[in-house]
Design an enzyme around this catalytic site. Structure first.
Site, PDB file in Angstrom:
ATOM      1  N   HIS A 187       0.845  -1.208   0.000  1.00 53.54           N
ATOM      2  CA  HIS A 187       0.000   0.000   0.000  1.00 53.54           C
ATOM      3  C   HIS A 187       0.884   1.265   0.000  1.00 53.54           C
ATOM      4  O   HIS A 187       0.962   2.005   0.981  1.00 53.54           O
ATOM      5  CB  HIS A 187      -0.892  -0.059   1.236  1.00 53.54           C
ATOM      6  CG  HIS A 187      -1.894   1.028   1.369  1.00 53.54           C
ATOM      7  ND1 HIS A 187      -2.385   1.740   0.309  1.00 53.54           N
ATOM      8  CD2 HIS A 187      -2.527   1.520   2.471  1.00 53.54           C
ATOM      9  CE1 HIS A 187      -3.270   2.625   0.743  1.00 53.54           C
ATOM     10  NE2 HIS A 187      -3.364   2.505   2.065  1.00 53.54           N
ATOM     11  N   GLU A 292      -0.714   0.852  -5.586  1.00 49.42           N
ATOM     12  CA  GLU A 292      -0.400  -0.376  -4.864  1.00 49.42           C
ATOM     13  C   GLU A 292      -0.424  -1.594  -5.778  1.00 49.42           C
ATOM     14  O   GLU A 292      -1.428  -1.838  -6.457  1.00 49.42           O
ATOM     15  CB  GLU A 292      -1.433  -0.606  -3.754  1.00 49.42           C
ATOM     16  CG  GLU A 292      -1.765   0.625  -2.935  1.00 49.42           C
ATOM     17  CD  GLU A 292      -2.997   0.426  -2.078  1.00 49.42           C
ATOM     18  OE1 GLU A 292      -3.225  -0.723  -1.621  1.00 49.42           O
ATOM     19  OE2 GLU A 292      -3.744   1.391  -1.877  1.00 49.42           O
TER      20      GLU A 292
END
Length: 320
Positions: A187, A292
């Site tokens: 992330h 991500e």
């Protein structure tokens, strides 16, 4: 919070010099919890890492501003993930996904980002870091939420190599006797001059799920770059190619090359949701965008006993 150098054996002065606490504000709600923040520096680049969550907090090539974003203040709390940097999403994404539907698993985005990982002391501290998380490190009630048999048994390894470019690799090994199914993502928060000016190239024509809309509708990216206009952008793209994040204010393009992923997640909270976040200052939503490498929902990873899978994201910078 204690400096990690206090954990080093006597006589390791050089290693202690390389492993230092960050010089930014930190806040913790439990004073009896030790958070170790490690500094990695070499001639080509620098980074900072937290043992809590195996969380990369910052990275920059030498002489350049941060490429991986950190907020102005970092709040350390054993019950929640660190904001910014690269939280590791594992073994489920958001609330999880089972039998074609969103589940209700907790904590959100899985326990990996709120669990201390084990650092491998054999990796030179000036080149990178290697962490391991075992299924035995997680609570039984957490493991019970996996749709992977009665006794899920696995370990995850996160390896980070720091230099003029950044390489991150998350490898999961199924050590059990039953099939292991999981979701994961790196992330990554990218530091930008102003998110409303950047352009994310490489997703034209890709199908995506729009999590900012009710019902998570499937959409198609127009034949143009992804841009950000102050509204929430929260999308799961069914695309795996390399991307280019063009930032005219910082006069650079960030090149993002994934592998081992089935999707790419793009997120920025926008003005309303961004200013409502409790762990960043008002307006900080303009300073980052998340891109991500991910495998989630209907593209979860499935490992048979003894199998492994690696999710990787490599980041480089080109000057405009």
């Amino acid at each position: 919070m204690k400096n990690s150098a206090s954990k080093l054996p006597e006589g390791s002065q050089e290693l202690a010099r390389r492993v230092r606490a960050l010089t930014v504000p930190f806040y913790t709600e439990r004073m009896d919890t030790t958070f170790i923040i490690r500094s990695i520096r070499n001639d080509a680049g620098s980074a900072s890492m937290s043992d809590f969550g195996a969380h990369l907090i910052t990275w920059a090539p030498t002489g350049q501003p941060n490429v991986v974003w950190q907020p102005k203040a970092i709040y350390l709390n054993p019950a929640r993930a660190i904001r910014g940097g690269v939280p590791i999403i594992f073994p489920w994404f958001s609330k999880g996904y089972e039998n074609g539907h969103t589940a209700a698993k907790t904590p959100k985005h899985g326990p990996a980002r709120t669990t201390p990982w084990h650092r491998d002391d054999s990796v030179p501290s000036d080149s990178g870091v290697r962490y391991t998380l075992n299924s035995s490190d997680l609570a039984a009630e957490t493991l019970a939420q996996l749709n992977s048999g009665d006794q899920p048994n696995f370990h995850a390894v996160f390896e980070v190599t720091v230099g003029g470019q950044l390489d991150m690799a998350l490898t999961v090994v199924n050590d059990g006797e039953e099939t292991l199914t999981y979701e994961n993502a790196l992330h990554t928060y990218f530091h930008v001059g102003n998110v409303e000016q950047v352009r994310l190239q490489g997703l034209a024509g890709a199908h995506y799920l729009d999590n900012a809309q009710p019902g998570l509708p499937e959409c198609v990216q127009a034949d143009e770059p992804v841009t950000f206009a102050g509204e929430t952008v929260d999308r799961i793209y069914y695309a795996t190619n390399a991307l280019r994040l063009e930032d005219p204010q910082l006069h650079r393009t960030i090149v993002i090359t994934p592998s081992g992923n089935a999707q790419t997640v793009v997120w920025n909270p926008g003005a309303v949701a961004g200013d409502a976040l409790g762990d960043v200052e008002a307006g900080e939503w303009r300073d980052f965008v998340c891109v991500e490498a991910a495998s989630c929902r209907d593209r979860s990873v499935v490992l048979q006993p003894g199998e492994s899978h690696t999710l990787r994201q490599t980041i480089a910078v080109e000057q405009l």
